[in-house]
Design a protein around this motif. Structure first.
Motif, PDB file in Angstrom:
ATOM      1  N   LEU A  41       0.839  -1.202   0.000  1.00  0.00           N
ATOM      2  CA  LEU A  41       0.000   0.000   0.000  1.00  0.00           C
ATOM      3  C   LEU A  41       0.875   1.253   0.000  1.00  0.00           C
ATOM      4  CD1 LEU A  41      -2.953   1.228   0.433  1.00  0.00           C
ATOM      5  CD2 LEU A  41      -2.339   1.316   2.834  1.00  0.00           C
ATOM      6  N   ALA A  42       1.918   1.237   0.830  1.00  0.00           N
ATOM      7  CA  ALA A  42       2.841   2.370   0.869  1.00  0.00           C
ATOM      8  C   ALA A  42       3.477   2.565  -0.509  1.00  0.00           C
ATOM      9  CB  ALA A  42       3.920   2.152   1.925  1.00  0.00           C
ATOM     10  N   MET A  43       3.864   1.444  -1.131  1.00  0.00           N
ATOM     11  CA  MET A  43       4.521   1.508  -2.434  1.00  0.00           C
ATOM     12  C   MET A  43       3.587   2.063  -3.507  1.00  0.00           C
ATOM     13  SD  MET A  43       7.270   1.009  -4.032  1.00  0.00           S
ATOM     14  CE  MET A  43       8.364  -0.258  -3.394  1.00  0.00           C
ATOM     15  N   GLY A  74       1.102   3.910  -2.982  1.00  0.00           N
ATOM     16  CA  GLY A  74       0.906   5.315  -2.628  1.00  0.00           C
ATOM     17  C   GLY A  74       1.977   6.174  -3.279  1.00  0.00           C
ATOM     18  N   GLY A  75       3.214   5.729  -3.213  1.00  0.00           N
ATOM     19  CA  GLY A  75       4.321   6.471  -3.815  1.00  0.00           C
ATOM     20  C   GLY A  75       4.188   6.546  -5.321  1.00  0.00           C
ATOM     21  N   ALA A  76       3.908   5.377  -5.949  1.00  0.00           N
ATOM     22  CA  ALA A  76       3.839   5.312  -7.413  1.00  0.00           C
ATOM     23  C   ALA A  76       2.676   6.156  -7.942  1.00  0.00           C
ATOM     24  CB  ALA A  76       3.689   3.860  -7.862  1.00  0.00           C
ATOM     25  N   LEU A 130       1.222   8.772  -6.163  1.00  0.00           N
ATOM     26  CA  LEU A 130       1.377  10.177  -5.777  1.00  0.00           C
ATOM     27  C   LEU A 130       2.401  10.926  -6.624  1.00  0.00           C
ATOM     28  CD1 LEU A 130       1.125  10.027  -1.884  1.00  0.00           C
ATOM     29  CD2 LEU A 130      -0.352  11.325  -3.418  1.00  0.00           C
ATOM     30  N   VAL A 131       3.531  10.288  -6.976  1.00  0.00           N
ATOM     31  CA  VAL A 131       4.521  11.044  -7.771  1.00  0.00           C
ATOM     32  C   VAL A 131       3.900  11.554  -9.057  1.00  0.00           C
ATOM     33  CG1 VAL A 131       6.782  10.259  -6.996  1.00  0.00           C
ATOM     34  CG2 VAL A 131       5.515   8.854  -8.612  1.00  0.00           C
ATOM     35  N   LEU A 173       0.943  14.146  -8.140  1.00  0.00           N
ATOM     36  CA  LEU A 173       1.495  15.424  -7.689  1.00  0.00           C
ATOM     37  C   LEU A 173       2.096  16.174  -8.871  1.00  0.00           C
ATOM     38  CD1 LEU A 173       3.154  14.369  -4.299  1.00  0.00           C
ATOM     39  CD2 LEU A 173       1.125  15.789  -4.593  1.00  0.00           C
ATOM     40  N   VAL A 178       7.796  11.133 -15.880  1.00  0.00           N
ATOM     41  CA  VAL A 178       7.459  10.706 -14.517  1.00  0.00           C
ATOM     42  C   VAL A 178       6.536   9.490 -14.571  1.00  0.00           C
ATOM     43  CG1 VAL A 178       6.394  11.386 -12.321  1.00  0.00           C
ATOM     44  CG2 VAL A 178       7.711  13.060 -13.636  1.00  0.00           C
ATOM     45  N   ASN A 238       8.319   6.289 -15.610  1.00  0.00           N
ATOM     46  CA  ASN A 238       9.162   5.770 -14.524  1.00  0.00           C
ATOM     47  C   ASN A 238       8.340   5.118 -13.413  1.00  0.00           C
ATOM     48  OD1 ASN A 238      12.029   6.279 -14.997  1.00  0.00           O
ATOM     49  ND2 ASN A 238      11.427   8.414 -15.154  1.00  0.00           N
ATOM     50  N   ALA A 239       7.172   5.710 -13.142  1.00  0.00           N
ATOM     51  CA  ALA A 239       6.384   5.218 -12.008  1.00  0.00           C
ATOM     52  C   ALA A 239       5.558   3.992 -12.373  1.00  0.00           C
ATOM     53  CB  ALA A 239       5.465   6.330 -11.496  1.00  0.00           C
ATOM     54  N   TRP A 244       6.178   0.392 -11.120  1.00  0.00           N
ATOM     55  CA  TRP A 244       6.013   0.273  -9.664  1.00  0.00           C
ATOM     56  C   TRP A 244       4.542   0.261  -9.285  1.00  0.00           C
ATOM     57  CZ3 TRP A 244      10.269  -1.198  -7.302  1.00  0.00           C
ATOM     58  CH2 TRP A 244      11.464  -0.969  -7.980  1.00  0.00           C
ATOM     59  N   ILE A 288       1.074   6.803   5.842  1.00  0.00           N
ATOM     60  CA  ILE A 288       2.231   5.981   5.479  1.00  0.00           C
ATOM     61  C   ILE A 288       2.437   6.028   3.960  1.00  0.00           C
ATOM     62  CG2 ILE A 288       3.190   3.636   5.424  1.00  0.00           C
ATOM     63  CD1 ILE A 288       1.615   3.035   7.973  1.00  0.00           C
ATOM     64  N   CYS A 289       1.337   6.058   3.215  1.00  0.00           N
ATOM     65  CA  CYS A 289       1.422   6.144   1.751  1.00  0.00           C
ATOM     66  C   CYS A 289       2.190   7.386   1.331  1.00  0.00           C
ATOM     67  CB  CYS A 289       0.034   6.187   1.120  1.00  0.00           C
ATOM     68  SG  CYS A 289      -0.828   4.629   1.182  1.00  0.00           S
ATOM     69  N   LEU A 346       6.064   7.029   3.299  1.00  0.00           N
ATOM     70  CA  LEU A 346       6.937   5.966   2.796  1.00  0.00           C
ATOM     71  C   LEU A 346       6.858   5.859   1.268  1.00  0.00           C
ATOM     72  CD1 LEU A 346       8.967   3.879   3.546  1.00  0.00           C
ATOM     73  CD2 LEU A 346       7.141   2.258   4.036  1.00  0.00           C
ATOM     74  N   GLY A 347       5.717   6.182   0.707  1.00  0.00           N
ATOM     75  CA  GLY A 347       5.583   6.148  -0.749  1.00  0.00           C
ATOM     76  C   GLY A 347       6.565   7.084  -1.436  1.00  0.00           C
ATOM     77  N   THR A 348       6.561   8.344  -0.992  1.00  0.00           N
ATOM     78  CA  THR A 348       7.470   9.305  -1.621  1.00  0.00           C
ATOM     79  C   THR A 348       8.933   8.981  -1.269  1.00  0.00           C
ATOM     80  OG1 THR A 348       7.054  10.809   0.234  1.00  0.00           O
ATOM     81  CG2 THR A 348       5.808  11.200  -1.769  1.00  0.00           C
ATOM     82  N   MET A 370      10.253   6.134  -3.402  1.00  0.00           N
ATOM     83  CA  MET A 370      10.610   6.536  -4.766  1.00  0.00           C
ATOM     84  C   MET A 370      12.018   7.138  -4.797  1.00  0.00           C
ATOM     85  SD  MET A 370       8.252   5.571  -6.769  1.00  0.00           S
ATOM     86  CE  MET A 370       7.200   4.381  -5.977  1.00  0.00           C
ATOM     87  N   PHE A 388      13.325   5.777 -11.882  1.00  0.00           N
ATOM     88  CA  PHE A 388      13.578   7.179 -12.230  1.00  0.00           C
ATOM     89  C   PHE A 388      15.044   7.427 -12.584  1.00  0.00           C
ATOM     90  CE2 PHE A 388       9.676   7.250  -9.850  1.00  0.00           C
ATOM     91  CZ  PHE A 388       8.910   8.200 -10.497  1.00  0.00           C
ATOM     92  N   LEU A 431      10.519  15.757  -3.898  1.00  0.00           N
ATOM     93  CA  LEU A 431       9.689  14.757  -3.206  1.00  0.00           C
ATOM     94  C   LEU A 431       9.829  14.793  -1.686  1.00  0.00           C
ATOM     95  CD1 LEU A 431       9.937  11.675  -5.597  1.00  0.00           C
ATOM     96  CD2 LEU A 431       7.957  13.119  -5.158  1.00  0.00           C
TER      97      LEU A 431
END
Lengths: 157, 184
Positions: free
Chosen positions: A37-39, A41-43, A45-46, A49, A64, A67-68, A71, B36-37, B40-42, B45, B55, B67
Motif C-alpha cells: 500500500l505504501a509503495m 501510494g508512492g507510485a 502520488l509522484v 502530484l 514521470v 518511470n512510475a 512500480w 504511510i502512503c 513511505l511512498g514518496t 521513490m 527514475f 519529493l
C-alpha cells in the motif's frame, strides 16, 4: 446459487481455512499488504502530484509516468496477491461489510481510471490543458484515498 | 520513570475519551495508516532512485528537492497521529514489545538519514545524473527502505496482543518490555 453462497464457499476454501486457522498468517500477509500500500501510494502520488504541478516540475509528465508505471503495476499485483487470502479468510464478514463493498467498487473504478484516462493523459497520448491535468491528478488521489480508507475501515466494522 | 509518565497519561480523561470513542480513535488510526502512503511512498521513490532501479533519467537532487518535502509533511502528520495513538493507550503501548522494536528501528532510520544528509550526499553533484549511484548512496537507500519497512510492520503488530504483559511471556519479553517494573 446466490452471491452469499459464493462468499460462503470462498471462506471454506483451503487458503481461507489456512489463514483463518493460523494466528500469525493473517497479520503477516496484512503487513505485506500494508507495505505494498505504501509503495502504490508512492507510485500513484509522484504522478498525481506532477499532474497537479506540485512536484518534479522540471520533468515532463510523460517521463514521470513512464518511470512510475512499473512500480504501480508491481505494487498493485502485490496488493491483490496479499488481499485475496486476507479476503478468503473472512469472506462472509466482508459480504456483510459496507466498507468492503465501497472499497471494491471504488477499486474497480480507480484501476479502470488509472489504466485508461490517467495513463493516456499522463503519457501524452491525450493532450489536455493544465486544468484537466490537475483534475486527473485530483481524481486519481481521491479514488485511491477512498480505496485505502475504506479498506482500513473493513477492520473496524 | 517512563512507565510512570505513561500511567500519568493514562489517567488523563482525554486519553480515556480518545481510547473509548467510537469514531475518533479509528479516524486517527486510519489517518496514521494512510499517511504511510504519503511518507513511505514518496521516500521509497527517492530510495529506489538512489538504488538505481527507478527514475534513472531523473537527476537525484531533483528527486530529493521535489519529493522529500512531501515525505517531511507525511512524517509530521505521522508523528502527530502516532502521538495521539500513544496518548490513547499509553501503558500497554509503552510495554509493547513491538512498539519498542519500532522505536529502535525508527532511531536507526533517523541515524541513517542523518548520515546520508551529512556525509553521503556531500558530493551528490558528481553523481547526480548517474543511472547507478555510488555504493554508499545505495547502501543508505537499502538501509532506509529496510528500516522503514520494519517500522511499518512492527507498528502494525502493536495491535496484536501476543506479547502483552498481561499474558504469560518468555523471560526475554518480560525483560525487554519491562513487564515486571512497578510504577513509582
Amino acid at each position: 446459487m446466490t452471491l452469499f453462497d459464493v462468499f460462503d464457499w470462498l471462506e471454506l476454501t483451503a487458503i481461507g481455512e489456512a489463514v483463518r486457522g493460523s494466528i500469525w498468517l493473517f497479520p503477516a500477509i496484512e503487513a505485506v499488504h500494508l507495505l505494498a500500500l505504501a509503495m502504490i501510494g508512492g507510485a500513484v502520488l509522484v504522478v498525481d502530484l506532477r499532474l497537479l504541478g506540485a512536484s518534479l516540475r522540471d520533468q515532463p509528465v510523460a517521463s514521470v509516468a513512464k518511470n512510475a508505471h512499473p512500480w504501480l503495476v508491481a505494487s498493485l499485483l502485490a496488493l491483490i496477491a496479499t488481499g485475496v487470502p486476507l479476503f478468503l479468510s473472512e469472506a462472509v464478514k466482508c459480504y456483510f461489510n459496507t466498507s468492503f463493498w465501497v472499497k471494491m467498487i471504488t477499486l474497480v473504478v480507480a484501476v479502470t481510471f488509472a489504466f485508461s484516462v490517467r495513463r493516456r493523459i499522463a503519457d501524452g497520448r491525450w493532450q489536455v490543458g493544465a486544468g484537466l491535468q490537475k483534475l486527473t491528478g485530483a481524481t486519481s488521489i481521491g479514488l485511491w484515498f477512498v480505496v485505502a480508507a475504506a479498506g482500513r475501515w473493513i477492520g473496524f466494522s | 520513570m517512563l512507565l510512570g509518565f505513561a500511567e500519568w497519561l493514562a489517567a488523563n480523561p482525554w486519553s480515556v475519551a480518545l481510547h473509548e470513542s467510537l469514531y475518533m480513535y479509528p479516524l486517527v488510526e486510519s489517518t496514521h495508516v494512510l499517511t504511510i502512503c504519503l511518507f513511505l511512498g514518496t521516500l521509497a521513490m527517492v530510495d529506489l532512485r538512489l538504488l538505481g532501479i527507478a527514475f534513472r533519467d531523473t537527476p537525484i537532487p531533483e528527486m530529493t528537492a521535489r519529493l522529500l518535502p512531501w515525505t517531511v509533511a507525511g512524517f509530521v502528520l505521522l508523528v502527530v497521529t502516532g502521538g495521539l495513538l500513544f496518548f490513547a493507550i499509553p501503558v500497554r503501548t509503552y510495554q509493547s514489545l513491538w512498539f519498542r522494536i519500532k522505536i529502535i528501528l525508527l532511531v536507526a532510520a533517523g541515524i541513517n538519514m542523518w548520515i546520508f544528509h551529512k556525509r553521503v550526499q556531500n558530493d551528490v553533484d558528481r553523481w547526480a545524473r548517474d543511472q547507478k549511484p555510488p555504493r554508499a548512496a545505495r547502501v543508505s537507500a537499502m538501509i532506509s527502505l529496510s528500516a522503514w519497512a520494519g517500522v511499518v510492520v512492527t507498528g502494525r503488530m502493536i495491535a496484536y496482543n501476543w506479547f502483552d504483559c498481561d499474558r504469560p511471556q518468555a523471560a526475554f519479553v518480560v525483560w525487554f518490555a519491562e513487564c515486571m517494573v512497578d510504577a513509582p
